[in-house]
Design a protein around this motif. Structure first.
Motif, PDB file in Angstrom:
ATOM      1  N   GLY A 242      18.336 -22.488  16.901  1.00  0.00           N
ATOM      2  CA  GLY A 242      19.747 -22.426  17.245  1.00  0.00           C
ATOM      3  C   GLY A 242      20.491 -21.252  16.646  1.00  0.00           C
ATOM      4  O   GLY A 242      21.623 -20.963  17.028  1.00  0.00           O
ATOM      5  N   GLY A 243      19.855 -20.562  15.658  1.00  0.00           N
ATOM      6  CA  GLY A 243      20.507 -19.426  15.016  1.00  0.00           C
ATOM      7  C   GLY A 243      20.706 -19.629  13.525  1.00  0.00           C
ATOM      8  O   GLY A 243      21.768 -19.296  12.989  1.00  0.00           O
ATOM      9  N   VAL A 244      19.674 -20.150  12.835  1.00  0.00           N
ATOM     10  CA  VAL A 244      19.835 -20.452  11.413  1.00  0.00           C
ATOM     11  C   VAL A 244      20.074 -19.207  10.565  1.00  0.00           C
ATOM     12  O   VAL A 244      20.695 -19.274   9.505  1.00  0.00           O
ATOM     13  CB  VAL A 244      18.617 -21.230  10.866  1.00  0.00           C
ATOM     14  N   ALA A 245      19.581 -18.052  11.018  1.00  0.00           N
ATOM     15  CA  ALA A 245      19.732 -16.825  10.217  1.00  0.00           C
ATOM     16  C   ALA A 245      21.121 -16.219  10.335  1.00  0.00           C
ATOM     17  O   ALA A 245      21.514 -15.386   9.510  1.00  0.00           O
ATOM     18  CB  ALA A 245      18.677 -15.791  10.612  1.00  0.00           C
ATOM     19  N   GLY A 246      21.863 -16.597  11.362  1.00  0.00           N
ATOM     20  CA  GLY A 246      23.208 -16.063  11.532  1.00  0.00           C
ATOM     21  C   GLY A 246      23.665 -16.219  12.972  1.00  0.00           C
ATOM     22  O   GLY A 246      22.852 -16.382  13.892  1.00  0.00           O
ATOM     23  N   GLU A 247      24.958 -16.165  13.157  1.00  0.00           N
ATOM     24  CA  GLU A 247      25.517 -16.320  14.497  1.00  0.00           C
ATOM     25  C   GLU A 247      25.277 -15.056  15.321  1.00  0.00           C
ATOM     26  O   GLU A 247      25.594 -13.950  14.892  1.00  0.00           O
ATOM     27  CB  GLU A 247      27.017 -16.606  14.404  1.00  0.00           C
ATOM     28  N   ALA A 248      24.699 -15.217  16.490  1.00  0.00           N
ATOM     29  CA  ALA A 248      24.513 -14.139  17.462  1.00  0.00           C
ATOM     30  C   ALA A 248      23.649 -12.998  16.944  1.00  0.00           C
ATOM     31  O   ALA A 248      23.822 -11.854  17.339  1.00  0.00           O
ATOM     32  CB  ALA A 248      25.863 -13.589  17.914  1.00  0.00           C
ATOM     33  N   ALA A 250      20.107 -10.797  16.591  1.00  0.00           N
ATOM     34  CA  ALA A 250      19.190 -10.374  17.647  1.00  0.00           C
ATOM     35  C   ALA A 250      17.986 -11.304  17.793  1.00  0.00           C
ATOM     36  O   ALA A 250      17.482 -11.508  18.895  1.00  0.00           O
ATOM     37  CB  ALA A 250      18.717  -8.947  17.374  1.00  0.00           C
ATOM     38  N   GLU A 251      17.508 -11.870  16.696  1.00  0.00           N
ATOM     39  CA  GLU A 251      16.320 -12.708  16.743  1.00  0.00           C
ATOM     40  C   GLU A 251      16.548 -14.053  17.409  1.00  0.00           C
ATOM     41  O   GLU A 251      15.589 -14.738  17.773  1.00  0.00           O
ATOM     42  CB  GLU A 251      15.786 -12.945  15.324  1.00  0.00           C
ATOM     43  N   THR A 252      17.793 -14.474  17.550  1.00  0.00           N
ATOM     44  CA  THR A 252      18.075 -15.803  18.076  1.00  0.00           C
ATOM     45  C   THR A 252      17.858 -15.850  19.582  1.00  0.00           C
ATOM     46  O   THR A 252      18.485 -15.122  20.337  1.00  0.00           O
ATOM     47  CB  THR A 252      19.516 -16.229  17.754  1.00  0.00           C
ATOM     48  N   THR A 253      16.962 -16.724  20.005  1.00  0.00           N
ATOM     49  CA  THR A 253      16.665 -16.876  21.430  1.00  0.00           C
ATOM     50  C   THR A 253      17.154 -18.210  21.978  1.00  0.00           C
ATOM     51  O   THR A 253      17.032 -18.460  23.178  1.00  0.00           O
ATOM     52  CB  THR A 253      15.143 -16.776  21.657  1.00  0.00           C
ATOM     53  N   ASP A 254      17.673 -19.058  21.097  1.00  0.00           N
ATOM     54  CA  ASP A 254      18.092 -20.400  21.536  1.00  0.00           C
ATOM     55  C   ASP A 254      19.435 -20.757  20.915  1.00  0.00           C
ATOM     56  O   ASP A 254      19.599 -21.846  20.355  1.00  0.00           O
ATOM     57  CB  ASP A 254      17.029 -21.438  21.167  1.00  0.00           C
ATOM     58  N   ALA A 255      20.400 -19.859  20.994  1.00  0.00           N
ATOM     59  CA  ALA A 255      21.680 -20.031  20.302  1.00  0.00           C
ATOM     60  C   ALA A 255      22.311 -21.384  20.601  1.00  0.00           C
ATOM     61  O   ALA A 255      22.524 -21.755  21.753  1.00  0.00           O
ATOM     62  CB  ALA A 255      22.635 -18.916  20.705  1.00  0.00           C
ATOM     63  N   ASP A 256      22.599 -22.121  19.527  1.00  0.00           N
ATOM     64  CA  ASP A 256      23.213 -23.442  19.655  1.00  0.00           C
ATOM     65  C   ASP A 256      23.714 -23.872  18.274  1.00  0.00           C
ATOM     66  O   ASP A 256      22.917 -24.313  17.436  1.00  0.00           O
ATOM     67  CB  ASP A 256      22.202 -24.446  20.192  1.00  0.00           C
ATOM     68  N   PRO A 257      25.018 -23.754  18.010  1.00  0.00           N
ATOM     69  CA  PRO A 257      25.552 -24.145  16.700  1.00  0.00           C
ATOM     70  C   PRO A 257      25.258 -25.593  16.333  1.00  0.00           C
ATOM     71  O   PRO A 257      25.060 -25.907  15.152  1.00  0.00           O
ATOM     72  CB  PRO A 257      27.054 -23.897  16.848  1.00  0.00           C
ATOM     73  N   ALA A 258      25.207 -26.480  17.315  1.00  0.00           N
ATOM     74  CA  ALA A 258      24.925 -27.885  17.033  1.00  0.00           C
ATOM     75  C   ALA A 258      23.509 -28.064  16.514  1.00  0.00           C
ATOM     76  O   ALA A 258      23.247 -28.920  15.652  1.00  0.00           O
ATOM     77  CB  ALA A 258      25.141 -28.725  18.285  1.00  0.00           C
ATOM     78  N   ARG A 259      22.588 -27.255  17.036  1.00  0.00           N
ATOM     79  CA  ARG A 259      21.207 -27.340  16.573  1.00  0.00           C
ATOM     80  C   ARG A 259      21.094 -26.846  15.131  1.00  0.00           C
ATOM     81  O   ARG A 259      20.367 -27.419  14.321  1.00  0.00           O
ATOM     82  CB  ARG A 259      20.301 -26.519  17.496  1.00  0.00           C
ATOM     83  N   VAL A 260      21.834 -25.800  14.806  1.00  0.00           N
ATOM     84  CA  VAL A 260      21.857 -25.295  13.431  1.00  0.00           C
ATOM     85  C   VAL A 260      22.410 -26.366  12.491  1.00  0.00           C
ATOM     86  O   VAL A 260      21.865 -26.595  11.404  1.00  0.00           O
ATOM     87  CB  VAL A 260      22.696 -24.011  13.332  1.00  0.00           C
ATOM     88  N   ALA A 261      23.491 -27.013  12.908  1.00  0.00           N
ATOM     89  CA  ALA A 261      24.086 -28.065  12.084  1.00  0.00           C
ATOM     90  C   ALA A 261      23.103 -29.212  11.869  1.00  0.00           C
ATOM     91  O   ALA A 261      23.038 -29.794  10.778  1.00  0.00           O
ATOM     92  CB  ALA A 261      25.366 -28.579  12.741  1.00  0.00           C
ATOM     93  N   LEU A 262      22.336 -29.544  12.902  1.00  0.00           N
ATOM     94  CA  LEU A 262      21.332 -30.594  12.784  1.00  0.00           C
ATOM     95  C   LEU A 262      20.309 -30.243  11.714  1.00  0.00           C
ATOM     96  O   LEU A 262      19.969 -31.076  10.859  1.00  0.00           O
ATOM     97  CB  LEU A 262      20.636 -30.810  14.130  1.00  0.00           C
TER      98      LEU A 262
END
Length: 301
Positions: A242-248, A250-262
């Motif tokens: 979901g983007g654990v390394a940071g918002e938006a 380059a490495e993030t392919t499945d951006a989803d803040p809710a998934r990061v929060a999970l």
């Protein structure tokens, strides 16, 4: 979903940790709640190329929940420019392990430099890592690296570590791609000796470019290690979950803040219970996303 308390937080960087045999000084960042004493500590190991300045979506949520988070910058950080073809790269996995030992050896110094003397509980320290960082953490929990003949290497385990969390940890077996076999031969962990309690988090659809196996590769740290272990498989999660390394980034392919929060809240809940901070925190964690899909949760004792 587990909801952490909302503490105000502060961050201090860079803090220098005394080391030997390292081309660059070991720097780290400490993020902590503004208030509170007896605080549990997370020492976090980043993924390849990142640094102490990454993973804010996780760190912010952990410190808001009441943890002090220590983030060293390893030598593979892109800020040092040591690439795959650099002759030093082949030993960085060892330096990473030494980094974590160094942080733990000098934890009192680190807390003094961060202005946190007397505010942490040094008996409640956990290790958490993502990707390469997860394999690094696994070594301190008892995992080893297999050599070319399949023989387990040195024991880097750390006594006194109560619990750890491995997020998107390297799998085992002779299924590395040709590139990985050439440049990342240390990605052959042996989890049979990783006896320390741990939570393993994997993405349901995480297809590694370093292995010819599918997403099940990231379940090896759970299935091939002795208990006690917990497993969480994140619905639709890829390698950055979901983007654990940071918002938006380059490495993030499945951006989803809710998934990061999970992911962040799962780590908090697991460590609250594993470190005896809050009874029943993990047991009460349901693993549900905001869309209603539940993470797959398993355990073995």
């Amino acid at each position: 979903m587990f909801t952490p308390a909302q503490h105000r937080t502060i961050a201090v960087k860079p803090i220098i940790v005394p080391t030997e045999g390292r081309d660059f000084e070991l720097q780290l960042k400490v993020t902590a709640p503004v208030e509170g004493v007896g605080l549990p500590v997370i020492v976090f190991s980043h993924g390849n190329a990142w640094s102490m300045d990454g993973y804010e979506p996780l760190v912010d949520r952990w410190t808001a929940a009441g943890f002090v988070v220590v983030q060293p910058t390893h030598l593979d950080s892109r800020r040092f420019g040591i690439g795959f073809d650099d002759p030093r790269f082949g030993t960085i996995w060892r330096v990473r392990i030494a980094d974590l030992h160094g942080v733990l050896d000098h934890l009192g110094h680190v807390m003094e430099q961060a202005g946190l003397t007397g505010r942490i509980d040094a008996s409640r320290v956990a290790l958490v890592g993502h990707s390469w960082g997860a394999q690094t953490v696994g070594a301190l929990l008892g995992a080893r690296v297999l050599d070319d003949s399949g023989k387990p290497g040195e024991d880097f385990s750390r006594k006194g570590i109560t619990a750890g969390v491995l997020i998107a940890a390297t799998g085992t077996g002779d299924t590395l791609t040709p590139f990985a076999a050439e440049h990342l031969s240390f990605m052959r962990p042996d989890y049979s000796t990783m006896s320390a309690p741990a939570l393993v988090i994997a993405g349901e659809t995480d297809q590694s470019k370093m292995s010819t196996r599918g997403p099940d590769w990231f379940l090896d740290a759970y299935h091939l290690s002795p208990g006690p272990k917990q497993l969480m498989v994140v619905p639709d999660g890829e390698h950055t979950l979901g983007g654990v390394a940071g918002e938006a980034v380059a490495e993030t392919t499945d951006a989803d803040p809710a998934r990061v929060a999970l992911v962040a809240d799962a780590v908090s809940a697991y460590l609250f219970e594993a470190l005896d901070v809050r009874d029943g925190a993990w047991s009460a964690f349901g693993g549900a996303t905001e869309t209603g899909r539940r993470a797959v949760l398993e355990r073995k004792d």
